[in-house]
Write a protein that holds these residues in place. Structure first.
Motif, short mmCIF file in Angstrom:
data_model
loop_
_atom_site.label_atom_id
_atom_site.label_comp_id
_atom_site.label_asym_id
_atom_site.label_seq_id
_atom_site.Cartn_x
_atom_site.Cartn_y
_atom_site.Cartn_z
N ILE A 1 -4.75 -22.15 -20.93
CA ILE A 1 -3.95 -23.05 -21.76
C ILE A 1 -2.64 -22.37 -22.16
N ASN A 2 -1.57 -23.12 -22.05
CA ASN A 2 -0.24 -22.61 -22.39
C ASN A 2 -0.01 -22.81 -23.89
N ASP A 3 -0.18 -21.77 -24.68
CA ASP A 3 -0.07 -21.88 -26.14
C ASP A 3 1.33 -22.30 -26.57
N ILE A 4 1.41 -22.87 -27.75
CA ILE A 4 2.72 -23.04 -28.36
C ILE A 4 3.18 -21.65 -28.83
N ILE B 1 -3.21 -17.12 -33.00
CA ILE B 1 -2.79 -18.02 -31.94
C ILE B 1 -3.69 -19.26 -31.89
N LYS B 2 -4.99 -19.05 -32.00
CA LYS B 2 -5.92 -20.17 -31.97
C LYS B 2 -5.71 -21.10 -33.16
N CYS B 3 -5.44 -20.51 -34.34
CA CYS B 3 -5.22 -21.32 -35.55
C CYS B 3 -3.96 -22.16 -35.42
N THR B 4 -2.88 -21.55 -34.96
CA THR B 4 -1.63 -22.32 -34.81
C THR B 4 -1.76 -23.39 -33.74
N ASN B 5 -2.50 -23.09 -32.67
CA ASN B 5 -2.73 -24.10 -31.64
C ASN B 5 -3.49 -25.30 -32.21
N LYS B 6 -4.50 -25.00 -33.04
CA LYS B 6 -5.33 -26.06 -33.58
C LYS B 6 -4.58 -26.88 -34.63
N ILE B 7 -3.78 -26.20 -35.46
CA ILE B 7 -3.08 -26.89 -36.55
C ILE B 7 -1.90 -27.70 -36.02
N PHE B 8 -1.13 -27.08 -35.12
CA PHE B 8 0.11 -27.71 -34.67
C PHE B 8 0.03 -28.31 -33.28
N GLY B 9 -1.13 -28.16 -32.64
CA GLY B 9 -1.29 -28.72 -31.31
C GLY B 9 -0.76 -27.77 -30.25
#
Length: 431
Positions: free
Chosen positions: A114-117, A420-428
């Motif tokens: 997955i390409n993170d934000i 990284i996982k938290c920001t992905n989950k919160i901000f998509g």
């Protein structure tokens, strides 16, 4: 007899590597290779040099080192080599015990995962920037001043330690981003080029300007491990070129930092610097084995004193001071230039049997990490391999094992992954 022991000590790693790591003129540059290099370079090479050089050597630094080597009896040299071989075999047995079938990625398979934000990586970079500016301000008088510019100044060593931590943490952020965004359709150099390399490279230049080559080389080895294990095997020719370039670079930094040009021959000075690095480190192991009874098992307070350093000092300063054990005060050891051989650290903190168990577990865990498919494990694995080749073999364990390996190479990447996982989950995240 000592020549026979040396021959066996050198043969063992070459047999292990040739039997398992080299196929069709390609080599798997993994944790077994980096440990083998460290073993040969820091443990075996000094003994080989001591046997080969003449007794009447008169070059200053070499003569100084040889004065320690000449005090060792034949029996002590044989015991040292025997223990080194046992330690090496314990590590390799642990590594091979965990092998189930190493994974191999196929090039051009598309995105790695997955390409993170970018928000999480940017947040982490901004989080350490204040510390970077503080360290840059503190270390500014010593930049490009060489290795001895702040020698004897405690504030200088503290600041350099902070810079080393910043270098490794910024590298962990860059490393994580690079691995998680790897595109197999692009070249290696294209994949390595991203904005998060800026802080890492800036810290690297600052560290190199002060003569500190160790931690930069650690990060380079980490990248080579990733390439050689998960992308494609290195050809022996490429591996030889990389090794020659790396040794030349390390030797040149060593010359610059100590202004070693008295020989008049640059290449001779580079070679001398490369050999003197493990030779001078070995002074601690030679004096240790000569002047102390080697413990079979160390008191439990010794390893405990290492891992207690993971607790923050501002909260547990008294506890850390109470439990702390300094091997140089507990044993009769000389390390005139500061480096402490891992041979001393292993036996001093764990004893001979404890070291055999520890090295078996160390090899086993690295092999497990290598077999995992997630990028966080690959980051941790690569950074641990990078630290193994050099700092693990020549720095005190409270620095190499605790700070560099556990704190900066395991805990820091895990923390980065959580953010990284938290920001992905919160901000998509974008696919």
């Amino acid at each position: 007899m000592i020549v026979f022991f040396l021959l066996i000590a050198v043969t063992i790693p070459f047999v292990c590597i040739a039997s398992n790591k080299i196929k069709n003129k390609h080599i798997v540059f993994d944790h077994e290779i980096v440990f083998s290099i460290g073993y040969l370079y820091y443990w075996i090479l000094p003994m080989l040099v001591g046997i080969l050089i003449d007794d009447d050597v008169n070059e200053g630094t070499v003569q100084f080192w040889y004065s320690f080597f000449s005090r060792l009896g034949e029996g002590q040299k044989e015991i040292f080599l025997l223990i080194c071989m046992l330690f090496y075999c314990a590590y390799m047995l642990g590594s091979r015990a965990a092998i189930v079938g190493h994974i191999h990625h196929i090039k051009n398979e598309g995105k790695r995962e997955i390409n993170d934000i970018d928000l999480g990586y940017t947040f982490l970079t901004m989080l350490i920037l204040p510390a970077f500016f503080y360290v840059a301000w503190k270390i500014q008088p010593y930049l490009f001043g060489g290795y001895t510019a702040g020698w004897g100044d405690n504030a200088w060593w503290e600041t350099k330690g902070m810079l080393a931590t910043l270098l490794l943490v910024s590298f962990a952020i860059y490393y994580m981003y690079t691995l998680r965004h790897w595109n197999y359709s692009k070249s290696v150099f294209k994949n390595l080029q991203n904005r998060y390399a800026i802080l890492y490279l800036t810290c690297s230049i600052m560290m190199l300007s002060t003569g500190g080559r160790l931690y930069f080389m650690t990060t380079v080895i980490s990248l080579i491990v990733f390439y050689g294990v998960y992308l494609q095997k290195l050809t022996i020719k490429k591996m030889a070129i990389v090794a020659i370039m790396g040794l030349t670079f390390a030797g040149m930094i060593g010359i610059v930092r100590q202004a070693q040009s008295e020989s008049g021959d640059v290449w001779l000075a580079i070679g001398a610097n490369i050999i003197l690095e493990p030779a001078l480190t070995s002074i601690s192991s030679m004096t240790f084995i000569q002047s102390n009874d080697l413990p079979i098992l160390a008191d439990v307070k010794y390893p405990l004193s290492l891992f207690i350093n993971l607790l923050p000092s501002f909260l547990f300063r008294d506890l850390r001071n109470e439990i702390s054990v300094d091997l140089e005060t507990e044993y009769d050891i000389e390390s005139p230039l500061g480096a402490l051989s891992s041979f001393v650290s292993w036996i001093g903190y764990f004893g001979i049997l404890g070291s055999l168990a520890g090295l078996f577990i160390f090899g086993f865990l690295l092999s497990i990490l290598k077999n995992r498919t997630d990028s966080t494990s690959h980051v941790i694995y690569g950074m641990l391999c990078g630290a193994t080749m050099f700092t693990f073999f020549r720095d005190q364990f409270n620095i190499s094992l605790i700070k560099i390996m556990i704190q900066d190479s395991v805990l820091a990447p895990l923390f980065i992954f959580i953010i990284i996982k938290c920001t992905n989950k919160i901000f998509g995240y974008k696919r």
